[in-house]
Enzyme design. Structure first.
Site: not given
Length: 507
Positions: A125, A176, A199, A207
């Site tokens: 992301g 992402g 992350e 996530d």
């Protein structure tokens, strides 16, 4: 239907044989709902509400996603190669409505998700934009949280999609990009694939549904990947089960053309359609590279299970310290490197990620995204995310993040730093998903290599030798490449041979 969504112009066909066959969408796709193919799940919001969610906002790029059509094939191409196809809100606002339209269309047979360029499928992301927004205070932090809501809605839609969805994980596939691919029933890795959930490096948690898929990986490998952000490359993405198929990248254009030609019977359920696609992909297999050994295998894999099966961080560190004394030098060096790696990660993120791996395996797919949305909102307000992204990606020159707390040793058991991240906050709205579809195990998870648990079940029957177990799976998987290598590795690590020549599982 979603009149505010921008439809980008199509690119030329990848295959010379089909050049000129590709159709450009200049207007919303016409869709007809057939009773036998009507979605089984129920939409949770009105068309008006969805249109508002996916409404174009100022700053959205007009061609950051390209949508193409070739006979029954629909392709989504992430088109930000200079940014390694990093996902942003503009892209999510285009992709989700198009998936919803195609799900209702009797003309769309197969959906392919891919990335532009040769370097990346999707490198993650746009975290730089999120960190910069967070620095403006609560209003910016809410905008960041809203981005995650949009992303997780899309990821849940992909996980519960009711048409064949194929992800080309060609190139960097992280963060992402994992959310756009790992929940798909068919995931193709190539020699260029580089997988990671990085992350904890930037003060965040794995996530995009990692709470669901990582704990379901074999042994403690998911927990290991979550805490360390270690990378899997090329064929090892396939061996690990992250991908279901492995092809050379040069085969992908021809595969696209072949997928466009597939025709299904109206009565074919999704499972049957996916099996046909899987068999078609195998037609393009050119063998596995012999110069790339299995990464998470043998003594190293056993050490990962021994160390990362513990339920607290100090116990993991202590176990790793024990492994540094191992007779196997490869394991000892790995343990030393892993201890160093964990001390470089955000201490808060490491603790949260471990707790996430322990309880996430009990969550359903819908609960996963709702819970992760709550956790993400808390990280947007936490020091470590903005600090990690700023130090590693924004500041010049790049520096070492100053975490709070500063080290793993600074966190005591009584501090219980992870628990607040798993408490529902009244300041964050409950994530409203696009449909009510839910499950606790992936419904079409049989298309990849045999899982270690599956091998265990067969061995526990106590009637086969190691060779017979391998033969059983090769026949069961119809000669699928990689089956022999993976089953043999599991058997060599987890079984002994008894006096009768039968394989016996060792715990």
């Amino acid at each position: 239907m979603f009149s505010t969504v921008i439809i980008s112009r199509a690119r030329p066909a990848a295959s010379a044989a089909c050049r000129g066959c590709r159709v450009s969408f200049a207007m919303p796709l016409r869709a007809k709902i057939l009773s036998q193919h009507a979605p089984k799940h129920r939409a949770l919001m009105s068309t008006q509400s969805m249109a508002e969610i996916f409404r174009e906002v100022p700053g959205d790029e007009p061609e950051d996603v390209l949508f193409n059509s070739l006979y029954g094939l629909r392709t989504i191409e992430l088109n930000r190669p200079a940014q390694l196809n990093s996902l942003n809100g503009s892209m999510a606002r285009k992709i989700a409505p198009r998936l919803l339209e195609w799900q209702k269309s009797d003309m769309a047979n197969v959906i392919v998700m891919k990335g532009a360029g040769e370097k990346a499928f999707c490198a993650g992301g746009d975290v730089k934009a999120l960190a910069q927004a967070n620095e403006t205070g609560p209003e910016g932090q809410k905008r960041s949280t809203d981005y995650f809501a949009l992303e997780y809605k899309l990821d849940h839609l992909i996980a519960t999609y009711e048409k064949p969805y194929v992800a080309f994980m060609d190139g960097i596939t992280m963060g992402g990009g994992v959310g756009l691919s790992v929940h798909a029933p068919i995931r193709i890795a190539t020699e260029r694939t580089l997988f990671a959930m990085p992350e904890t490096t930037i003060g965040f948690f794995p996530d995009v549904g990692a709470s669901f898929f990582l704990p379901r990986m074999a042994g403690a490998t998911g927990t290991y990947l979550a805490l360390t952000s270690d990378r899997l490359k090329g064929v090892n993405v396939f061996y690990s089960g992250v991908a279901t198929h492995y092809l050379h990248s040069t085969s992908l254009p021809n595969l696209e053309s072949r997928l466009a030609e597939l025709r299904f019977k109206d009565s074919d359920p999704l499972t049957r359609r996916l099996e046909i696609i899987s068999s078609t992909i195998e037609e393009f297999s050119t063998g596995l590279p012999h110069d790339q050994p299995m990464q998470l295998a043998g003594e190293l894999r056993s050490a990962i299970d021994r160390c990362f099966s513990h339920d607290n961080v100090p116990a993991i560190i202590k176990a790793l310290e024990q492994e540094t004394k191992a007779e196997n030098s490869t394991v000892g060096q790995w343990a030393e490197k892993t201890i160093k790696t964990l001390h470089e990660r955000s201490p808060t993120a490491v603790h949260v990620s471990l707790r996430q791996m322990q309880i996430g395996r009990k969550w359903s797919i819908a609960e996963t995204f709702r819970r992760e949305h709550q956790i993400a909102a808390k990280f947007m307000r936490h020091h470590d995310f903005t600090e990690g992204v700023s130090a590693l990606l924004i500041r010049k020159p790049r520096g070492t993040p100053q975490w709070q707390p500063p080290s793993l040793e600074a966190i005591k058991p009584e501090d219980n730093v992870s628990e607040p991240f798993f408490q529902e906050s009244k300041d964050t709205d409950k994530l409203a998903l696009l449909n009510d579809s839910d499950f606790r195990e992936y419904p079409n998870n049989h298309l990849g290599l045999p899982s270690e648990h599956y091998v265990e079940r067969v061995v526990m029957e106590g009637t086969m030798s190691r060779g017979e177990v391998v033969k059983h799976f090769i026949e069961k998987k119809k000669g699928k490449q990689g089956v022999k290598e993976v089953v043999e590795e599991v058997l060599s690590r987890k079984t002994i041979v008894n006096d009768n020549g039968k394989a016996v599982w060792q715990y």
